[in-house]
Design a protein around this motif. Structure first.
Motif, PDB file in Angstrom:
ATOM      1  N   ILE A   1       4.208  -5.263   0.192  1.00  0.00           N
ATOM      2  CA  ILE A   1       2.912  -5.089  -0.466  1.00  0.00           C
ATOM      3  C   ILE A   1       2.513  -3.619  -0.419  1.00  0.00           C
ATOM      4  O   ILE A   1       2.762  -2.934   0.565  1.00  0.00           O
ATOM      5  CB  ILE A   1       1.827  -5.988   0.153  1.00  0.00           C
ATOM      6  N   GLU A   2       1.888  -3.150  -1.500  1.00  0.00           N
ATOM      7  CA  GLU A   2       1.670  -1.719  -1.680  1.00  0.00           C
ATOM      8  C   GLU A   2       0.221  -1.391  -2.010  1.00  0.00           C
ATOM      9  O   GLU A   2      -0.504  -2.220  -2.552  1.00  0.00           O
ATOM     10  CB  GLU A   2       2.555  -1.207  -2.819  1.00  0.00           C
ATOM     11  N   PRO A   3      -0.192  -0.152  -1.736  1.00  0.00           N
ATOM     12  CA  PRO A   3      -1.524   0.313  -2.110  1.00  0.00           C
ATOM     13  C   PRO A   3      -1.518   0.924  -3.514  1.00  0.00           C
ATOM     14  O   PRO A   3      -0.446   1.137  -4.108  1.00  0.00           O
ATOM     15  CB  PRO A   3      -1.815   1.385  -1.055  1.00  0.00           C
ATOM     16  N   LEU A   4      -2.702   1.247  -4.023  1.00  0.00           N
ATOM     17  CA  LEU A   4      -2.788   1.934  -5.312  1.00  0.00           C
ATOM     18  C   LEU A   4      -2.264   3.366  -5.205  1.00  0.00           C
ATOM     19  O   LEU A   4      -1.683   3.904  -6.148  1.00  0.00           O
ATOM     20  CB  LEU A   4      -4.233   1.955  -5.815  1.00  0.00           C
ATOM     21  N   ALA A   5      -2.480   3.990  -4.061  1.00  0.00           N
ATOM     22  CA  ALA A   5      -2.025   5.361  -3.829  1.00  0.00           C
ATOM     23  C   ALA A   5      -1.630   5.488  -2.368  1.00  0.00           C
ATOM     24  O   ALA A   5      -2.095   4.725  -1.522  1.00  0.00           O
ATOM     25  CB  ALA A   5      -3.124   6.362  -4.176  1.00  0.00           C
ATOM     26  N   ARG A   6      -0.761   6.436  -2.087  1.00  0.00           N
ATOM     27  CA  ARG A   6      -0.392   6.674  -0.694  1.00  0.00           C
ATOM     28  C   ARG A   6      -0.143   8.161  -0.491  1.00  0.00           C
ATOM     29  O   ARG A   6      -0.259   8.967  -1.412  1.00  0.00           O
ATOM     30  CB  ARG A   6       0.808   5.834  -0.292  1.00  0.00           C
ATOM     31  N   TYR A   7       0.186   8.514   0.736  1.00  0.00           N
ATOM     32  CA  TYR A   7       0.401   9.913   1.096  1.00  0.00           C
ATOM     33  C   TYR A   7       1.899  10.185   1.189  1.00  0.00           C
ATOM     34  O   TYR A   7       2.646   9.385   1.752  1.00  0.00           O
ATOM     35  CB  TYR A   7      -0.286  10.233   2.423  1.00  0.00           C
ATOM     36  N   ASP A   8       2.320  11.339   0.646  1.00  0.00           N
ATOM     37  CA  ASP A   8       3.728  11.685   0.731  1.00  0.00           C
ATOM     38  C   ASP A   8       4.014  12.421   2.034  1.00  0.00           C
ATOM     39  O   ASP A   8       3.158  12.509   2.921  1.00  0.00           O
ATOM     40  CB  ASP A   8       4.177  12.487  -0.491  1.00  0.00           C
ATOM     41  N   GLU A   9       5.223  12.957   2.162  1.00  0.00           N
ATOM     42  CA  GLU A   9       5.636  13.571   3.429  1.00  0.00           C
ATOM     43  C   GLU A   9       4.867  14.843   3.759  1.00  0.00           C
ATOM     44  O   GLU A   9       4.894  15.310   4.897  1.00  0.00           O
ATOM     45  CB  GLU A   9       7.135  13.850   3.407  1.00  0.00           C
ATOM     46  N   GLU A  10       4.156  15.408   2.779  1.00  0.00           N
ATOM     47  CA  GLU A  10       3.336  16.593   3.020  1.00  0.00           C
ATOM     48  C   GLU A  10       1.876  16.234   3.267  1.00  0.00           C
ATOM     49  O   GLU A  10       1.040  17.117   3.454  1.00  0.00           O
ATOM     50  CB  GLU A  10       3.430  17.546   1.824  1.00  0.00           C
ATOM     51  N   GLY A  11       1.569  14.945   3.228  1.00  0.00           N
ATOM     52  CA  GLY A  11       0.183  14.517   3.381  1.00  0.00           C
ATOM     53  C   GLY A  11      -0.598  14.580   2.084  1.00  0.00           C
ATOM     54  O   GLY A  11      -1.821  14.488   2.082  1.00  0.00           O
TER      55      GLY A  11
ATOM     56  N   PHE B   1       3.083 -14.677   6.456  1.00  0.00           N
ATOM     57  CA  PHE B   1       4.474 -14.395   6.789  1.00  0.00           C
ATOM     58  C   PHE B   1       5.308 -14.038   5.554  1.00  0.00           C
ATOM     59  O   PHE B   1       6.320 -13.345   5.668  1.00  0.00           O
ATOM     60  CB  PHE B   1       5.125 -15.596   7.480  1.00  0.00           C
ATOM     61  N   ASN B   2       4.898 -14.538   4.387  1.00  0.00           N
ATOM     62  CA  ASN B   2       5.703 -14.366   3.173  1.00  0.00           C
ATOM     63  C   ASN B   2       4.843 -13.907   1.995  1.00  0.00           C
ATOM     64  O   ASN B   2       4.747 -14.595   0.976  1.00  0.00           O
ATOM     65  CB  ASN B   2       6.399 -15.685   2.813  1.00  0.00           C
ATOM     66  N   PRO B   3       4.218 -12.752   2.112  1.00  0.00           N
ATOM     67  CA  PRO B   3       3.346 -12.318   1.022  1.00  0.00           C
ATOM     68  C   PRO B   3       4.127 -11.991  -0.250  1.00  0.00           C
ATOM     69  O   PRO B   3       5.230 -11.435  -0.200  1.00  0.00           O
ATOM     70  CB  PRO B   3       2.688 -11.053   1.589  1.00  0.00           C
ATOM     71  N   ILE B   4       3.562 -12.362  -1.381  1.00  0.00           N
ATOM     72  CA  ILE B   4       4.079 -11.926  -2.673  1.00  0.00           C
ATOM     73  C   ILE B   4       3.643 -10.481  -2.860  1.00  0.00           C
ATOM     74  O   ILE B   4       2.501 -10.135  -2.578  1.00  0.00           O
ATOM     75  CB  ILE B   4       3.530 -12.828  -3.797  1.00  0.00           C
ATOM     76  N   GLY B   5       4.548  -9.619  -3.295  1.00  0.00           N
ATOM     77  CA  GLY B   5       4.206  -8.206  -3.378  1.00  0.00           C
ATOM     78  C   GLY B   5       4.659  -7.531  -4.645  1.00  0.00           C
ATOM     79  O   GLY B   5       5.301  -8.140  -5.515  1.00  0.00           O
TER      80      GLY B   5
ATOM     81  N   THR C   1      -3.032  -7.225 -11.578  1.00  0.00           N
ATOM     82  CA  THR C   1      -4.240  -6.856 -12.314  1.00  0.00           C
ATOM     83  C   THR C   1      -5.344  -6.363 -11.389  1.00  0.00           C
ATOM     84  O   THR C   1      -5.247  -6.459 -10.155  1.00  0.00           O
ATOM     85  CB  THR C   1      -4.791  -8.048 -13.125  1.00  0.00           C
ATOM     86  N   ALA C   2      -6.412  -5.898 -12.022  1.00  0.00           N
ATOM     87  CA  ALA C   2      -7.580  -5.426 -11.283  1.00  0.00           C
ATOM     88  C   ALA C   2      -8.220  -6.551 -10.486  1.00  0.00           C
ATOM     89  O   ALA C   2      -8.870  -6.304  -9.463  1.00  0.00           O
ATOM     90  CB  ALA C   2      -8.597  -4.824 -12.248  1.00  0.00           C
ATOM     91  N   ASN C   3      -8.018  -7.787 -10.924  1.00  0.00           N
ATOM     92  CA  ASN C   3      -8.569  -8.915 -10.177  1.00  0.00           C
ATOM     93  C   ASN C   3      -7.969  -9.003  -8.785  1.00  0.00           C
ATOM     94  O   ASN C   3      -8.652  -9.360  -7.819  1.00  0.00           O
ATOM     95  CB  ASN C   3      -8.323 -10.214 -10.941  1.00  0.00           C
ATOM     96  N   ASP C   4      -6.682  -8.662  -8.659  1.00  0.00           N
ATOM     97  CA  ASP C   4      -6.037  -8.666  -7.345  1.00  0.00           C
ATOM     98  C   ASP C   4      -6.631  -7.589  -6.438  1.00  0.00           C
ATOM     99  O   ASP C   4      -6.776  -7.792  -5.230  1.00  0.00           O
ATOM    100  CB  ASP C   4      -4.529  -8.426  -7.510  1.00  0.00           C
TER     101      ASP C   4
ATOM    102  N   SER D   1      -3.909  -0.165   3.739  1.00  0.00           N
ATOM    103  CA  SER D   1      -4.844  -0.782   2.794  1.00  0.00           C
ATOM    104  C   SER D   1      -4.146  -1.185   1.498  1.00  0.00           C
ATOM    105  O   SER D   1      -4.497  -0.708   0.419  1.00  0.00           O
ATOM    106  CB  SER D   1      -5.999   0.195   2.502  1.00  0.00           C
ATOM    107  N   PRO D   2      -3.150  -2.065   1.573  1.00  0.00           N
ATOM    108  CA  PRO D   2      -2.417  -2.486   0.382  1.00  0.00           C
ATOM    109  C   PRO D   2      -3.167  -3.565  -0.399  1.00  0.00           C
ATOM    110  O   PRO D   2      -4.229  -4.041   0.028  1.00  0.00           O
ATOM    111  CB  PRO D   2      -1.119  -3.036   0.967  1.00  0.00           C
ATOM    112  N   ILE D   3      -2.582  -3.960  -1.521  1.00  0.00           N
ATOM    113  CA  ILE D   3      -3.161  -5.016  -2.339  1.00  0.00           C
ATOM    114  C   ILE D   3      -2.411  -6.322  -2.093  1.00  0.00           C
ATOM    115  O   ILE D   3      -1.171  -6.345  -2.092  1.00  0.00           O
ATOM    116  CB  ILE D   3      -3.075  -4.669  -3.847  1.00  0.00           C
ATOM    117  N   ILE D   4      -3.154  -7.404  -1.885  1.00  0.00           N
ATOM    118  CA  ILE D   4      -2.552  -8.730  -1.761  1.00  0.00           C
ATOM    119  C   ILE D   4      -2.872  -9.529  -3.025  1.00  0.00           C
ATOM    120  O   ILE D   4      -3.844  -9.249  -3.728  1.00  0.00           O
ATOM    121  CB  ILE D   4      -3.035  -9.477  -0.505  1.00  0.00           C
TER     122      ILE D   4
END
Length: 568
Positions: free
Chosen positions: A59-69, A193-197, A111-114, A169-172
C-alpha cells in the motif's frame, strides 16, 4: 514570500529516473529479512517501523520522500503548492490530483473516494489510529471528483504534507476496509494481514511474526515493473543472523536494521556475499521515562492515564540518570561510525538539532550529588536510595531483544547502580514489543515498566507530525486500542500550545526554531533520555541492483526498481 519558499523547498528535487526492465517478474525471487518480524500489514494499527516498511511494498501514499528527503509525487502527477494552485493562498486547503489509470491490485480503479475513506478511517477516534498525528488539524477531506481530493485544515497550515505522505500514511482501499471502521479496526484480520494495494507486490500469505510471501502485482501501473516475480519476506531471529544471511552465506538479498557492533559488520562483509549500507536520518535510540505509575496493582485504565510516577517525575532524578550515562562508550561499542552522541529527541535534519544540552561527558559524582541534595538518600546502607517518603528507588527497565540493546542495558544498569538506583532488566521479543496487538501486555505503547529503551524515526525532513507524538491527547489507552506514540505519558499545556503554533508558522527558519524549542521541552520536562543518534544500517547482496538507501521514508521505497544484476 517565506511560505512559498518553504513549500517549494520541500519539493525542489526531481523524482529518481526509473530503472528499465525487459519484463515484469523476469528476475525470479528476491529474499528480504527483517529480524524484527512484521506482525501486521496495516501501519495505521502499528507504530512499529517493521510493520510500516513491510506494508509499504503493498500500500502506497500519494507522495513520499526520496533518498535526499525531497517530496516526490507517487500516485499523483505533481506535488500541490501555492504556485500551481494546489495549496490555497490562505493555506487552509490542499488539493491532490490523482494520476489517471491507477488500479488496485484487484483490478478496480483507485479513486479519490479511497483517499477520503483512509482519512475517515484514521480519524475515527474509536479506531486508535497509530498515525493520527498525520491528520492533526484536518477539519475535512472531500471528494471533488473521481481523481481529485481536497483536504481542509481548521487553520492556515504552512506545511500541509502530513496526510497521505510517506510510508506512515498510505491509502487503503475503501471497499476492502468498509466494515473495519472504529473499534472494529483491529478485528479485521483478513484486511489487516492481506491489504489490497497499488504497490508493486501483493500478499500471497501472511504469517504474523514469521514470514510473508508476495507476488508481483499484475495491475501495477508500471508495466515492466517489478523485476522480481516473488518476494520472500522473512521475519524473526536476530540482527546477527540477518547480517550473516546476506553478507556471509548469501541466503538472503536484503537485511534491514543491522543493529550490530562495527567489528561484527566488518567481519560479515569479509564474507564477500554482500555489503552494508548506511545513512543518517532522524533515527534516535532513547530511554523513555514513564510519567505515570506502572504499578501492576493498578488496572489498565489507571496505568494509561497521566499521573505522577513515584519518583521519575523529579528533574533531579532523571537528570542524574542521564548524567550517569557514558554515551561515547555506548556509541563505540554499539555503533562505531554508524552512531553519534545526541542529547536531542530530533537529531536531524541539522536545522532542527538543538544545541541547548550537553551530554557527552559522564558525571557519576555529579549525579550522586544531585540526588543527595534532592533528598534521595540510602538510609539503610543497602546501596539503593530511598525517596523522601521512604520508597526504594527500584525500577523495571525494559527493551526489545537485541544484542546491542542488552549490552546497553547491562552498562546502564551498572552506572545507575553506582548512583543508588536499582534496575531490574527485562527484554521482550522485538516482534511483540513493536507490534500493535491491543491484547498484549508487552508492547512499547502499553509501557508496563518504569523506563524502556528503543529507537524510532519519522518520514521526511519536517518534524511537525513527529513532535505531535508528545501531545497530551496522543497517550495510548484502552479507548484508543492502545495506539498512540506518547508512550511516556508526557503532558504539558505549554507544549501543546507551542505545537499548535508550529502548525501555523511559515518560514523554514521560524519552524526550525519552534521545533528546537519543542525538543527542549520534552527533554527538560522528563519525557525521555536521548542516547545515540543512529545511522540506518542495512545490507544487500552483491547480486541485488537498484537498492538506494532512504533514511527519510521506508527503506523499501523503491523496491519496484530492484533487480538481479546481470551475470549473477
Amino acid at each position: 514570500m517565506k511560505t512559498r519558499a518553504l513549500l517549494l523547498g520541500a519539493i525542489s528535487g526531481l523524482a529518481m529516473a526509473p530503472a528499465a526492465f525487459a519484463e515484469r517478474g523476469s528476475d525470479g525471487t528476491v529474499s528480504i529479512i527483517y529480524w524484527q518480524a512484521p506482525s501486521i500489514m496495516n501501519p495505521f494499527l502499528s507504530g512499529g517501523t517493521k510493520d510500516v516498511e513491510a506494508a509499504s511494498i503493498v500500500i502506497e501514499p500519494l507522495a513520499r520522500y526520496d533518498e535526499e528527503g525531497t517530496l516526490t509525487p507517487w500516485l499523483v502527477d505533481e506535488i500541490p503548492t501555492v504556485e500551481n494552485g494546489g495549496v490555497s493562498e490562505d493555506l487552509t486547503t490542499i488539493t491532490w490530483k490523482i494520476t489517471p489509470g491507477i488500479m488496485w491490485s484487484d483490478g478496480t480503479p483507485f479513486t479519490a473516494n479511497d483517499v477520503k475513506f483512509t482519512a475517515d478511517y484514521c480519524m475515527d477516534e474509536a479506531g486508535g489510529c497509530a498515525q493520527v498525528t498525520k491528520f492533526e488539524g484536518v477539519s475535512s477531506v472531500e471528494v471533488v471528483d473521481d481523481l481529485t481530493v481536497k483536504v481542509t485544515f481548521a487553520a492556515p497550515t504552512p506545511f500541509p504534507y502530513g496526510p497521505f505522505v510517506g510510508g506512515e500514511s498510505p491509502i487503503i482501499q475503501a471497499a476492502q476496509f468498509a466494515d473495519c471502521m472504529g473499534a472494529k479496526a483491529p478485528e479485521c484480520t483478513e484486511q489487516n494481514f492481506n491489504p489490497i494495494g497499488t504497490g508493486p507486490f501483493v500478499v500471497d500469505e501472511f504469517k504474523p511474526n514469521d514470514v510473508i510471501t508476495l507476488s508481483a502485482n499484475p495491475n501495477f501501473r508500471h508495466p515492466d515493473k517489478p523485476a522480481f516475480a516473488k518476494v520472500l519476506f522473512k521475519g524473526g531471529g536476530d540482527a546477527t543472523a540477518a547480517g550473516r544471511a546476506v553478507m556471509e552465506t548469501g541466503e538472503f538479498d536484503y537485511a534491514w536494521n543491522l543493529q550490530l557492533a562495527p567489528d561484527v559488520i566488518a567481519n560479515m562483509e569479509a564474507g564477500g556475499k554482500g555489503v552494508a549500507v548506511a545513512g543518517f536520518g532522524p533515527l534516535m535510540e532513547r530511554i523513555m521515562l514513564n510519567n505515570t505509575n506502572p504499578d501492576p496493582a493498578l488496572g489498565p485504565d489507571e496505568r494509561s492515564v497521566v499521573r505522577p510516577h513515584p519518583f521519575l517525575g523529579d528533574p533531579a532524578v532523571y537528570k542524574a540518570m542521564s548524567m550517569a550515562i557514558d554515551r561515547p562508550l555506548l556509541v563505540e561499542i554499539g555503533y562505531g561510525q554508524a552512531g553519534k552522541v545526541t542529547c536531542n529527541w530530533v537529531p536531524a535534519p541539522e536545522a532542527v538539532n538543538s544545541d541547548t544540552f550537553s551530554c557527552d561527558t559522564q558525571d557519576i559524582e555529579g549525579a550522586k550529588a544531585m540526588l543527595e541534595e534532592a533528598g534521595y538518600k540510602d538510609t539503610n546502607g543497602d546501596g539503593v536510595r530511598e525517596t523522601p517518603d521512604g520508597k526504594p528507588m527500584k525500577i523495571l527497565y525494559q527493551t526489545s531483544t537485541n544484542a546491542v540493546r542488552q549490552d546497553f542495558q547491562a552498562l546502564i544498569k551498572e552506572w545507575w547502580t553506582q548512583i543508588g538506583i536499582e534496575s531490574e532488566l527485562r527484554n521482550v521479543n522485538s516482534s511483540v514489543f513493536f507490534g500493535g496487538d491491543p491484547g498484549s501486555p508487552d508492547t512499547f505503547q502499553k509501557f508496563y515498566a518504569d523506563v524502556e529503551m528503543y529507537a524510532n524515526t519519522f518520514n521526511g525532513t519536517d518534524p511537525q507530525s513527529y513532535l505531535g507524538n508528545a501531545l497530551c491527547d496522543k497517550v495510548p489507552s484502552p479507548a484508543s486500542q492502545w495506539q498512540g506514540e506518547n508512550v511516556a505519558r508526557f503532558c504539558s499545556e505549554e507544549y501543546d500550545a507551542l505545537h499548535e503554533q508550529l502548525t501555523k508558522t511559515a518560514g523554514a527558519d521560524e519552524r526550525a526554531q519552534i521545533a528546537r524549542q519543542l525538543n527542549d521541552m520534552v527533554i527538560e520536562g522528563g519525557g525521555m533520555i536521548p542516547l545515540v543518534h543512529r545511522g540506518r544500517l542495512s545490507a544487500h547482496s552483491n547480486t541485488l541492483g537498484g537498492v538506494i538507501l532512504n533514511v527519510w521514508d521506508s527503506e523499501l521505497w523503491n523496491v519496484a526498481d530492484w533487480h538481479r544484476l546481470q551475470g549473477s
